[in-house]
Scaffold this motif. Structure first.
Motif, PDB file in Angstrom:
ATOM      1  N   ALA A 147       0.852  -1.183   0.000  1.00  0.00           N
ATOM      2  CA  ALA A 147       0.000   0.000   0.000  1.00  0.00           C
ATOM      3  C   ALA A 147       0.892   1.239   0.000  1.00  0.00           C
ATOM      4  O   ALA A 147       2.050   1.184   0.419  1.00  0.00           O
ATOM      5  CB  ALA A 147      -0.897  -0.018   1.229  1.00  0.00           C
ATOM      6  N   PRO A 148       0.360   2.369  -0.444  1.00  0.00           N
ATOM      7  CA  PRO A 148       1.157   3.602  -0.483  1.00  0.00           C
ATOM      8  C   PRO A 148       1.741   3.938   0.883  1.00  0.00           C
ATOM      9  O   PRO A 148       1.016   3.938   1.887  1.00  0.00           O
ATOM     10  CB  PRO A 148       0.138   4.660  -0.923  1.00  0.00           C
ATOM     11  N   GLY A 149       3.030   4.191   0.923  1.00  0.00           N
ATOM     12  CA  GLY A 149       3.682   4.567   2.165  1.00  0.00           C
ATOM     13  C   GLY A 149       3.948   3.435   3.126  1.00  0.00           C
ATOM     14  O   GLY A 149       4.402   3.665   4.255  1.00  0.00           O
ATOM     15  N   LYS A 150       3.673   2.202   2.702  1.00  0.00           N
ATOM     16  CA  LYS A 150       3.864   1.050   3.584  1.00  0.00           C
ATOM     17  C   LYS A 150       4.814   0.042   2.953  1.00  0.00           C
ATOM     18  O   LYS A 150       5.033   0.053   1.747  1.00  0.00           O
ATOM     19  CB  LYS A 150       2.527   0.383   3.883  1.00  0.00           C
ATOM     20  N   GLN A 151       5.348  -0.824   3.785  1.00  0.00           N
ATOM     21  CA  GLN A 151       6.222  -1.877   3.287  1.00  0.00           C
ATOM     22  C   GLN A 151       5.400  -2.988   2.644  1.00  0.00           C
ATOM     23  O   GLN A 151       4.227  -3.199   2.990  1.00  0.00           O
ATOM     24  CB  GLN A 151       7.060  -2.448   4.437  1.00  0.00           C
ATOM     25  N   ARG A 152       6.043  -3.686   1.724  1.00  0.00           N
ATOM     26  CA  ARG A 152       5.396  -4.836   1.108  1.00  0.00           C
ATOM     27  C   ARG A 152       5.198  -5.923   2.163  1.00  0.00           C
ATOM     28  O   ARG A 152       6.085  -6.165   2.994  1.00  0.00           O
ATOM     29  CB  ARG A 152       6.261  -5.352  -0.038  1.00  0.00           C
ATOM     30  N   GLU A 153       4.037  -6.559   2.123  1.00  0.00           N
ATOM     31  CA  GLU A 153       3.738  -7.595   3.112  1.00  0.00           C
ATOM     32  C   GLU A 153       3.205  -8.845   2.435  1.00  0.00           C
ATOM     33  O   GLU A 153       2.569  -8.776   1.373  1.00  0.00           O
ATOM     34  CB  GLU A 153       2.695  -7.086   4.124  1.00  0.00           C
ATOM     35  N   LEU A 154       3.447  -9.973   3.078  1.00  0.00           N
ATOM     36  CA  LEU A 154       2.916 -11.244   2.599  1.00  0.00           C
ATOM     37  C   LEU A 154       1.455 -11.355   2.995  1.00  0.00           C
ATOM     38  O   LEU A 154       1.111 -11.201   4.164  1.00  0.00           O
ATOM     39  CB  LEU A 154       3.724 -12.403   3.178  1.00  0.00           C
ATOM     40  N   VAL A 155       0.611 -11.640   2.033  1.00  0.00           N
ATOM     41  CA  VAL A 155      -0.827 -11.749   2.276  1.00  0.00           C
ATOM     42  C   VAL A 155      -1.235 -13.212   2.436  1.00  0.00           C
ATOM     43  O   VAL A 155      -2.012 -13.553   3.328  1.00  0.00           O
ATOM     44  CB  VAL A 155      -1.606 -11.112   1.109  1.00  0.00           C
ATOM     45  N   ALA A 156      -0.692 -14.052   1.565  1.00  0.00           N
ATOM     46  CA  ALA A 156      -1.060 -15.466   1.594  1.00  0.00           C
ATOM     47  C   ALA A 156       0.015 -16.276   0.901  1.00  0.00           C
ATOM     48  O   ALA A 156       0.699 -15.769   0.005  1.00  0.00           O
ATOM     49  CB  ALA A 156      -2.403 -15.700   0.892  1.00  0.00           C
ATOM     50  N   LEU A 157       0.166 -17.515   1.328  1.00  0.00           N
ATOM     51  CA  LEU A 157       1.098 -18.412   0.657  1.00  0.00           C
ATOM     52  C   LEU A 157       0.452 -19.779   0.498  1.00  0.00           C
ATOM     53  O   LEU A 157      -0.447 -20.158   1.254  1.00  0.00           O
ATOM     54  CB  LEU A 157       2.413 -18.515   1.421  1.00  0.00           C
ATOM     55  N   VAL A 158       0.929 -20.491  -0.519  1.00  0.00           N
ATOM     56  CA  VAL A 158       0.464 -21.861  -0.744  1.00  0.00           C
ATOM     57  C   VAL A 158       1.684 -22.711  -1.079  1.00  0.00           C
ATOM     58  O   VAL A 158       2.511 -22.338  -1.902  1.00  0.00           O
ATOM     59  CB  VAL A 158      -0.613 -21.922  -1.853  1.00  0.00           C
ATOM     60  N   THR A 159       1.801 -23.835  -0.392  1.00  0.00           N
ATOM     61  CA  THR A 159       2.929 -24.725  -0.640  1.00  0.00           C
ATOM     62  C   THR A 159       2.695 -25.524  -1.909  1.00  0.00           C
ATOM     63  O   THR A 159       1.604 -25.519  -2.495  1.00  0.00           O
ATOM     64  CB  THR A 159       3.129 -25.689   0.533  1.00  0.00           C
ATOM     65  N   ARG A 160       3.724 -26.233  -2.315  1.00  0.00           N
ATOM     66  CA  ARG A 160       3.608 -27.058  -3.517  1.00  0.00           C
ATOM     67  C   ARG A 160       2.489 -28.080  -3.344  1.00  0.00           C
ATOM     68  O   ARG A 160       1.774 -28.402  -4.293  1.00  0.00           O
ATOM     69  CB  ARG A 160       4.935 -27.751  -3.775  1.00  0.00           C
ATOM     70  N   GLY A 161       2.305 -28.540  -2.126  1.00  0.00           N
ATOM     71  CA  GLY A 161       1.289 -29.543  -1.869  1.00  0.00           C
ATOM     72  C   GLY A 161      -0.103 -28.991  -1.625  1.00  0.00           C
ATOM     73  O   GLY A 161      -1.057 -29.743  -1.422  1.00  0.00           O
ATOM     74  N   GLY A 162      -0.222 -27.647  -1.615  1.00  0.00           N
ATOM     75  CA  GLY A 162      -1.542 -27.058  -1.484  1.00  0.00           C
ATOM     76  C   GLY A 162      -1.882 -26.514  -0.107  1.00  0.00           C
ATOM     77  O   GLY A 162      -2.988 -26.019   0.119  1.00  0.00           O
ATOM     78  N   TYR A 163      -0.945 -26.622   0.842  1.00  0.00           N
ATOM     79  CA  TYR A 163      -1.208 -26.041   2.176  1.00  0.00           C
ATOM     80  C   TYR A 163      -1.164 -24.521   2.069  1.00  0.00           C
ATOM     81  O   TYR A 163      -0.250 -23.958   1.505  1.00  0.00           O
ATOM     82  CB  TYR A 163      -0.164 -26.515   3.177  1.00  0.00           C
ATOM     83  N   ALA A 164      -2.173 -23.865   2.641  1.00  0.00           N
ATOM     84  CA  ALA A 164      -2.274 -22.418   2.559  1.00  0.00           C
ATOM     85  C   ALA A 164      -2.186 -21.773   3.933  1.00  0.00           C
ATOM     86  O   ALA A 164      -2.610 -22.359   4.930  1.00  0.00           O
ATOM     87  CB  ALA A 164      -3.592 -22.020   1.900  1.00  0.00           C
ATOM     88  N   ASN A 165      -1.641 -20.574   3.960  1.00  0.00           N
ATOM     89  CA  ASN A 165      -1.578 -19.798   5.182  1.00  0.00           C
ATOM     90  C   ASN A 165      -1.820 -18.338   4.834  1.00  0.00           C
ATOM     91  O   ASN A 165      -1.489 -17.900   3.716  1.00  0.00           O
ATOM     92  CB  ASN A 165      -0.214 -19.962   5.859  1.00  0.00           C
TER      93      ASN A 165
END
Length: 115
Positions: free
Chosen positions: A40-58
């Motif tokens: 977002a403007p004026g903010k650092q880049r952040e991780l929103v979501a991840l998915v592993t090769r096997g499909g596990y999401a966080n």
């Protein structure tokens, strides 16, 4: 050379939905965990979501229950379904490996949530 191309952003009203897509130029990228990030403007880049090769999401706490990450390894693609969007979700969204590779950042796709 690996390229990640994001698409699907746009202007949406609060409460609306968008589906982001990330196309990878090579299937080798999708052997790794993949993530969606935002800045977002004026903010650092952040991780929103991840998915592993096997499909596990966080997910980041701020999007849990509203966003869903998925991947289609056959199509070399990763997706982010965003529901119940809020003005604070406004940002440029990027995909990359998780953890990110510095050479793989693309142009991103702008998401603007506003009435």
């Amino acid at each position: 050379q690996v390229q990640l191309v994001e698409s699907g952003g746009g202007l949406v009203q609060p409460g609306g939905s968008l589906r982001l897509s990330c196309a990878a130029s090579t299937s080798a990228v999708l052997l790794s965990a993949m993530g969606w990030y935002r800045q977002a403007p004026g903010k650092q880049r952040e991780l929103v979501a991840l998915v592993t090769r096997g499909g596990y999401a966080n997910y980041a706490d701020s999007v849990k229950g509203r966003f869903t990450i998925s991947r289609d390894n056959d199509k070399n693609s990763v997706y982010l379904q965003m529901n119940s969007l809020k003005p604070e979700d406004t940002a440029v969204y990027y995909c990359n490996l998780s953890p990110p590779h510095s050479n793989y950042w693309g142009q991103g796709t702008q998401v603007t949530v506003s009435s």
